[in-house]
Design a protein around this motif. Structure first.
Motif, PDB file in Angstrom:
ATOM      1  N   GLY A  38       0.847  -1.308  -0.053  1.00 23.01           N
ATOM      2  CA  GLY A  38       0.059   0.053  -0.169  1.00 23.01           C
ATOM      3  C   GLY A  38       0.875   1.377  -0.036  1.00 23.01           C
ATOM      4  N   ARG A  39       0.589   2.490  -0.487  1.00 18.75           N
ATOM      5  CA  ARG A  39       1.107   3.479  -0.876  1.00 18.75           C
ATOM      6  C   ARG A  39       0.192   4.611   0.285  1.00 18.75           C
ATOM      7  NH1 ARG A  39       3.131   4.530  -6.618  1.00 18.75           N
ATOM      8  NH2 ARG A  39       4.141   2.502  -6.947  1.00 18.75           N
ATOM      9  N   GLY A  40      -0.231   4.389   1.169  1.00 12.16           N
ATOM     10  CA  GLY A  40      -0.946   5.356   2.033  1.00 12.16           C
ATOM     11  C   GLY A  40      -2.239   5.874   1.630  1.00 12.16           C
ATOM     12  N   VAL A  41      -3.058   5.571   0.279  1.00 10.02           N
ATOM     13  CA  VAL A  41      -4.189   5.966  -0.072  1.00 10.02           C
ATOM     14  C   VAL A  41      -5.000   4.690  -0.314  1.00 10.02           C
ATOM     15  CG1 VAL A  41      -5.180   6.953  -2.228  1.00 10.02           C
ATOM     16  CG2 VAL A  41      -2.984   7.669  -1.212  1.00 10.02           C
ATOM     17  N   VAL A  56      -8.075 -13.107  -6.471  1.00  2.00           N
ATOM     18  CA  VAL A  56      -7.939 -12.416  -5.067  1.00  2.00           C
ATOM     19  C   VAL A  56      -8.394 -11.120  -5.551  1.00  2.00           C
ATOM     20  CG1 VAL A  56      -6.576 -11.179  -3.486  1.00  2.00           C
ATOM     21  CG2 VAL A  56      -6.116 -13.592  -4.017  1.00  2.00           C
ATOM     22  N   GLU A  57      -9.306 -10.572  -4.455  1.00  2.00           N
ATOM     23  CA  GLU A  57     -10.040  -9.206  -4.620  1.00  2.00           C
ATOM     24  C   GLU A  57      -9.702  -8.517  -3.360  1.00  2.00           C
ATOM     25  OE1 GLU A  57     -14.226  -7.044  -5.657  1.00  2.00           O
ATOM     26  OE2 GLU A  57     -13.720  -9.142  -6.661  1.00  2.00           O
ATOM     27  N   GLY A  58      -9.091  -7.504  -3.127  1.00  2.00           N
ATOM     28  CA  GLY A  58      -8.837  -6.701  -1.989  1.00  2.00           C
ATOM     29  C   GLY A  58      -8.861  -5.171  -2.098  1.00  2.00           C
ATOM     30  N   SER A  59      -8.502  -4.781  -0.821  1.00  6.50           N
ATOM     31  CA  SER A  59      -8.214  -3.312  -0.732  1.00  6.50           C
ATOM     32  C   SER A  59      -7.021  -3.194   0.211  1.00  6.50           C
ATOM     33  CB  SER A  59      -9.507  -2.525  -0.334  1.00  6.50           C
ATOM     34  OG  SER A  59      -9.816  -2.800   1.071  1.00  6.50           O
ATOM     35  N   ILE A  60      -6.391  -1.970   0.049  1.00  4.80           N
ATOM     36  CA  ILE A  60      -4.981  -1.746   0.957  1.00  4.80           C
ATOM     37  C   ILE A  60      -5.022  -0.163   1.027  1.00  4.80           C
ATOM     38  CG2 ILE A  60      -3.368  -2.098  -0.917  1.00  4.80           C
ATOM     39  CD1 ILE A  60      -1.699  -3.531   1.096  1.00  4.80           C
ATOM     40  N   ALA A  65      -2.113 -14.581 -14.191  1.00  5.50           N
ATOM     41  CA  ALA A  65      -2.836 -14.412 -15.296  1.00  5.50           C
ATOM     42  C   ALA A  65      -3.430 -12.998 -15.673  1.00  5.50           C
ATOM     43  CB  ALA A  65      -4.057 -15.566 -15.387  1.00  5.50           C
ATOM     44  N   ASN A  66      -3.559 -12.150 -14.333  1.00  4.29           N
ATOM     45  CA  ASN A  66      -4.348 -11.064 -14.685  1.00  4.29           C
ATOM     46  C   ASN A  66      -4.211 -10.323 -13.365  1.00  4.29           C
ATOM     47  OD1 ASN A  66      -5.890  -8.759 -15.987  1.00  4.29           O
ATOM     48  ND2 ASN A  66      -7.721  -9.600 -14.777  1.00  4.29           N
ATOM     49  N   ILE A  67      -3.683  -8.795 -13.615  1.00  3.86           N
ATOM     50  CA  ILE A  67      -3.587  -7.717 -12.379  1.00  3.86           C
ATOM     51  C   ILE A  67      -4.589  -6.785 -12.869  1.00  3.86           C
ATOM     52  CG2 ILE A  67      -2.326  -6.401 -11.165  1.00  3.86           C
ATOM     53  CD1 ILE A  67       0.022  -8.336 -11.196  1.00  3.86           C
ATOM     54  N   HIS A  68      -5.262  -6.150 -11.820  1.00  2.57           N
ATOM     55  CA  HIS A  68      -5.786  -4.794 -12.043  1.00  2.57           C
ATOM     56  C   HIS A  68      -5.755  -3.938 -10.542  1.00  2.57           C
ATOM     57  CE1 HIS A  68      -9.418  -2.344 -12.085  1.00  2.57           C
ATOM     58  NE2 HIS A  68      -8.903  -1.912 -13.516  1.00  2.57           N
ATOM     59  N   VAL A  69      -5.211  -2.753 -10.593  1.00  2.00           N
ATOM     60  CA  VAL A  69      -5.366  -1.988  -9.689  1.00  2.00           C
ATOM     61  C   VAL A  69      -5.756  -0.479  -9.791  1.00  2.00           C
ATOM     62  CG1 VAL A  69      -3.226  -2.965  -8.467  1.00  2.00           C
ATOM     63  CG2 VAL A  69      -2.770  -1.371 -10.210  1.00  2.00           C
ATOM     64  N   ALA A  70      -6.468  -0.080  -8.760  1.00  2.00           N
ATOM     65  CA  ALA A  70      -7.034   1.067  -8.885  1.00  2.00           C
ATOM     66  C   ALA A  70      -7.049   2.009  -7.595  1.00  2.00           C
ATOM     67  CB  ALA A  70      -8.593   1.112  -9.351  1.00  2.00           C
ATOM     68  N   ASP A  71      -6.916   3.294  -7.683  1.00  2.00           N
ATOM     69  CA  ASP A  71      -6.761   4.049  -6.220  1.00  2.00           C
ATOM     70  C   ASP A  71      -8.407   4.541  -6.009  1.00  2.00           C
ATOM     71  OD1 ASP A  71      -7.857   6.391  -7.902  1.00  2.00           O
ATOM     72  OD2 ASP A  71      -5.871   7.397  -7.861  1.00  2.00           O
ATOM     73  N   GLU A  98      -6.893   3.985 -12.816  1.00  2.00           N
ATOM     74  CA  GLU A  98      -5.969   2.716 -12.987  1.00  2.00           C
ATOM     75  C   GLU A  98      -4.647   2.955 -12.789  1.00  2.00           C
ATOM     76  OE1 GLU A  98      -7.347  -0.036 -15.699  1.00  2.00           O
ATOM     77  OE2 GLU A  98      -9.480   0.609 -15.408  1.00  2.00           O
ATOM     78  N   GLY A  99      -3.916   1.804 -12.148  1.00  2.00           N
ATOM     79  CA  GLY A  99      -2.649   1.641 -12.187  1.00  2.00           C
ATOM     80  C   GLY A  99      -1.427   2.611 -13.006  1.00  2.00           C
ATOM     81  N   GLY A 100      -1.446   2.530 -14.017  1.00  2.00           N
ATOM     82  CA  GLY A 100      -0.592   3.567 -14.878  1.00  2.00           C
ATOM     83  C   GLY A 100      -0.854   5.071 -14.924  1.00  2.00           C
ATOM     84  N   GLU A 101      -1.965   5.365 -14.364  1.00  2.00           N
ATOM     85  CA  GLU A 101      -2.734   6.774 -14.173  1.00  2.00           C
ATOM     86  C   GLU A 101      -2.521   7.370 -13.039  1.00  2.00           C
ATOM     87  OE1 GLU A 101      -6.629   6.436 -15.779  1.00  2.00           O
ATOM     88  OE2 GLU A 101      -5.939   5.445 -17.324  1.00  2.00           O
ATOM     89  N   SER A 102      -2.089   6.621 -11.923  1.00  2.00           N
ATOM     90  CA  SER A 102      -2.276   7.058 -10.655  1.00  2.00           C
ATOM     91  C   SER A 102      -1.070   6.570  -9.734  1.00  2.00           C
ATOM     92  CB  SER A 102      -3.437   6.703  -9.953  1.00  2.00           C
ATOM     93  OG  SER A 102      -3.376   7.036  -8.395  1.00  2.00           O
ATOM     94  N   PRO A 103      -0.163   7.491  -9.279  1.00  2.00           N
ATOM     95  CA  PRO A 103       0.950   7.087  -8.362  1.00  2.00           C
ATOM     96  C   PRO A 103       0.255   6.649  -7.154  1.00  2.00           C
ATOM     97  CG  PRO A 103       0.801   9.564  -8.203  1.00  2.00           C
ATOM     98  CD  PRO A 103      -0.188   8.844  -9.267  1.00  2.00           C
ATOM     99  N   SER A 104      -0.727   6.431  -6.632  1.00  2.00           N
ATOM    100  CA  SER A 104      -1.289   6.014  -5.666  1.00  2.00           C
ATOM    101  C   SER A 104      -1.625   4.775  -5.370  1.00  2.00           C
ATOM    102  CB  SER A 104      -2.655   7.092  -5.181  1.00  2.00           C
ATOM    103  OG  SER A 104      -2.293   8.249  -4.980  1.00  2.00           O
ATOM    104  N   THR A 105      -1.918   4.103  -6.565  1.00  2.00           N
ATOM    105  CA  THR A 105      -2.416   2.757  -6.539  1.00  2.00           C
ATOM    106  C   THR A 105      -1.002   1.676  -6.093  1.00  2.00           C
ATOM    107  OG1 THR A 105      -1.416   2.325  -8.726  1.00  2.00           O
ATOM    108  CG2 THR A 105      -3.701   2.645  -8.555  1.00  2.00           C
ATOM    109  N   PRO A 106      -1.452   0.661  -5.451  1.00  2.00           N
ATOM    110  CA  PRO A 106      -0.414  -0.051  -4.741  1.00  2.00           C
ATOM    111  C   PRO A 106       0.601  -0.638  -5.646  1.00  2.00           C
ATOM    112  CG  PRO A 106      -2.710  -1.386  -4.762  1.00  2.00           C
ATOM    113  CD  PRO A 106      -2.936  -0.120  -5.433  1.00  2.00           C
ATOM    114  N   THR A 107       1.750  -1.154  -5.073  1.00  2.00           N
ATOM    115  CA  THR A 107       2.835  -1.469  -5.794  1.00  2.00           C
ATOM    116  C   THR A 107       2.639  -3.327  -5.839  1.00  2.00           C
ATOM    117  OG1 THR A 107       4.324   0.135  -5.223  1.00  2.00           O
ATOM    118  CG2 THR A 107       5.355  -1.886  -6.167  1.00  2.00           C
ATOM    119  N   ILE A 108       2.914  -3.845  -6.828  1.00  2.00           N
ATOM    120  CA  ILE A 108       2.689  -5.363  -7.132  1.00  2.00           C
ATOM    121  C   ILE A 108       3.868  -5.948  -7.466  1.00  2.00           C
ATOM    122  CG2 ILE A 108       1.348  -7.421  -7.875  1.00  2.00           C
ATOM    123  CD1 ILE A 108      -0.626  -5.439  -6.560  1.00  2.00           C
TER     124      ILE A 108
END
Length: 108
Positions: free
Chosen positions: A26-29, A60-64, A78-84, A89-99
């Motif tokens: 998690g990145r604090g958001v 897996v589906e969760g929040s952090i 197979a697949n990863i999706h992250v959103a703030d 989405e991941g590439g558009e936000s520096p707040s999404t978690p690091t995987i």
């Protein structure tokens, strides 16, 4: 629903059966994540329900917000999706978690 009654994947037999690891940082958001694997997956936590994470046989589906969540899995990612918290989405936000994905690792 949690797989294998919420036990950790730290035993040697689980390490051999689930030799790969995904780490979510998690990145604090508040952020959401989901991923699936072509195999089985298990959370490395005593209580996945407490961490508000849904673990099924291969997804897996969760929040952090802060901290780290770890998972062991077999097969390939197979697949990863992250959103703030705004849904960016991941590439558009520096707040999404690091995987981090590691193949063939042990807990020793």
């Amino acid at each position: 629903m949690t797989r294998t009654n919420g036990k950790t994947a730290s035993s040697e037999s689980n390490t051999e059966q689930l030799p790969n690891r995904i780490t979510v940082v998690g990145r604090g958001v508040p952020s959401n994540f989901e991923f699936s694997v072509a195999g089985d997956i298990e959370m490395m936590s005593e209580d996945p329900v407490e961490e508000a994470t849904v673990v099924t046989k291969n997804a897996v589906e969760g929040s952090i917000e802060v901290g780290v969540q770890r998972f062991r899995f077999s097969g390939e990612l197979a697949n990863i999706h992250v959103a703030d918290w705004n849904g960016m989405e991941g590439g558009e936000s520096p707040s999404t978690p690091t995987i981090h994905v590691d193949y063939g690792v042990s807990d020793r």
